[in-house]
Design a protein around this motif. Structure first.
Motif: not given
Ligand SMILES: Cc1ncc(COP(=O)(O)O)c(C=O)c1O
Length: 377
Positions: A84-92, A229-231, A157-159, A192-194, A25-27
């Motif tokens: 409120g749907g986490g970073a997933v919603e924000a990205l979408f 929290l899905r924030i 990018v994702n750092y 998200v990992y900053r 897991a990444s969390d």
């Molecule tokens: C790089 C990256 N971005 C976004 C997310 C999405 O985070 P969340 O599932 O908390 O919305 C993750 C989750 O693993 C992630 O690894």
């Protein structure tokens, strides 16, 4: 359009709540509610106590947006949209807003699926720029440059990086930002990992602070250990882009959950304690994992992460990674994440450093190895 399905999420859905140990897991272990509430300052404690459970503001609670903006140097509360749907919603939402204007994205890869698959499913062209193990997962600026097109809308990018744990040197990252600026291209920076850098001096600047068009993505799930929290949020000084995202949000979550917003506020105000607890877990686990891979250097290639909560080792043995991962689940109840969920074809797996039961999970992995490769392990 929504992508067919997420290989990563389907893999988790199959095993996450039935295996003994989640080692992929990444969390980070979820923060206990009582401990989090105990960190509330007077104002936040009052907000929690007096909270009414109605709809909230679409862009996010003003106090929460202010606490998020405090994590940046140049971003104001009105330049934050909470999801409120986490970073997933924000990205979408962000990706859909971007591809209304531009038909092509450049994405550094391997990557969390939403970073490229949402755009692909929506019909945008995506060029993946690979990171490679043989150069330590270093960001290849020539490859990024070569991937740019006249219609490129963003470099994504994702750092710190999921799944490799890579983190470029600040100068290299700055070159990427300069390149984007010169070409008038937005940077979408999944941060998200900053805050999980093992050496805080290596922390990269938040993209939203560097240029008004750049976007920073954040979430409570990783460095704060508050995935439940899905924030999540977007921070960007281009208010027109945020307005478009906000308008789209009326068709996804409308607003975040009221209790989740206050709990996120408490955590952000107690930033050092909350993230400190997560990093204690991750650092302790990294020591165990380093020692594990040193003991099994014949079986695995190990590139230690520079930041984040995950790494992406190679299984050197001639066993396909999916078979290895499934056998380990069946025999020991330990779940690693095969590279195939990232569509990565090397014999790799993701290992996660955020769970406190990691030493017990490693002990089980070790007994599996000694059964399978008794003479070597
Ligand atoms: C790089 C990256 N971005 C976004 C997310 C999405 O985070 P969340 O599932 O908390 O919305 C993750 C989750 O693993 C992630 O690894």
């Amino acid at each position: 359009m929504i992508p067919g399905e997420s290989k990563l999420e389907r893999f988790f859905a199959r095993y996450e709540f039935s295996v003994r140990h989640i080692l992929g897991a990444s969390d980070v272990d979820g923060y206990p509610l009582g401990e989090l509430l105990a960190l509330a300052d007077d104002d936040a404690a009052r907000r929690w106590h007096d909270l009414t459970l109605g709809y909230t503001e679409t862009t996010g609670h003003p106090a929460l947006r202010a606490a998020i903006a405090d994590r940046y140097d140049k971003v104001s509360p009105d330049e934050v949209v909470v999801c409120g749907g986490g970073a997933v919603e924000a990205l979408f939402l962000l990706v859909h807003a971007l591809i209304e204007q531009h038909s092509h994205l450049v994405v550094v890869w391997p990557a969390f699926e939403s970073l490229h698959r949402v755009a692909q499913a929506a019909g945008a062209a995506v060029t993946l720029v690979p990171l490679r193990a043989h150069d330590g997962w270093e960001l290849d600026l020539d490859a990024v440059r070569a991937a740019l097109r006249p219609d490129t809308g963003a470099i994504v990018v994702n750092y710190p990086h999921n799944p490799t744990g890579a983190l470029p040197a600040p100068a290299r990252f700055q070159e990427l930002l300069d390149l984007a600026r010169e070409r008038g291209i937005r940077v979408v920076s999944d941060e998200v990992y900053r805050g999980t850098e093992f050496d805080p001096a290596t922390r990269l600047p938040a993209a939203a602070d560097v240029d008004a068009s750049f976007v920073s993505l954040g979430v409570m799930s990783k460095a704060y250990g508050l995935a439940g929290l899905r924030i999540g949020w977007l921070a960007c000084r281009d208010r027109a882009l945020l307005a478009r995202v906000t308008a789209m949000k009326d068709f996804t979550s409308v607003c975040a959950s009221a209790p989740a917003e206050i709990l996120a506020l408490i955590a952000l105000r107690a930033h050092d304690q909350v993230t400190g607890r997560c990093m204690d877990i991750v650092r302790g686990n990294l020591a165990h994992v380093d020692a594990f891979f040193a003991r099994h250097a014949d079986l695995f290639e190990w590139i230690p992460p520079r930041a984040g909560t995950v790494a992406f080792p190679l299984l050197r043995a001639p066993v396909p990674i999916d078979e290895f991962v499934h056998e380990l689940i069946e025999q020991e109840g330990v779940m690693l994440l095969p590279a195939s969920v990232f569509d990565h074809t090397e014999n790799r797996f993701r290992i996660g450093l955020g769970r406190s039961d990691l030493p017990a999970a490693l002990a089980r992995l070790e007994s599996y190895l000694s059964r399978r490769w008794r003479s070597r392990a």
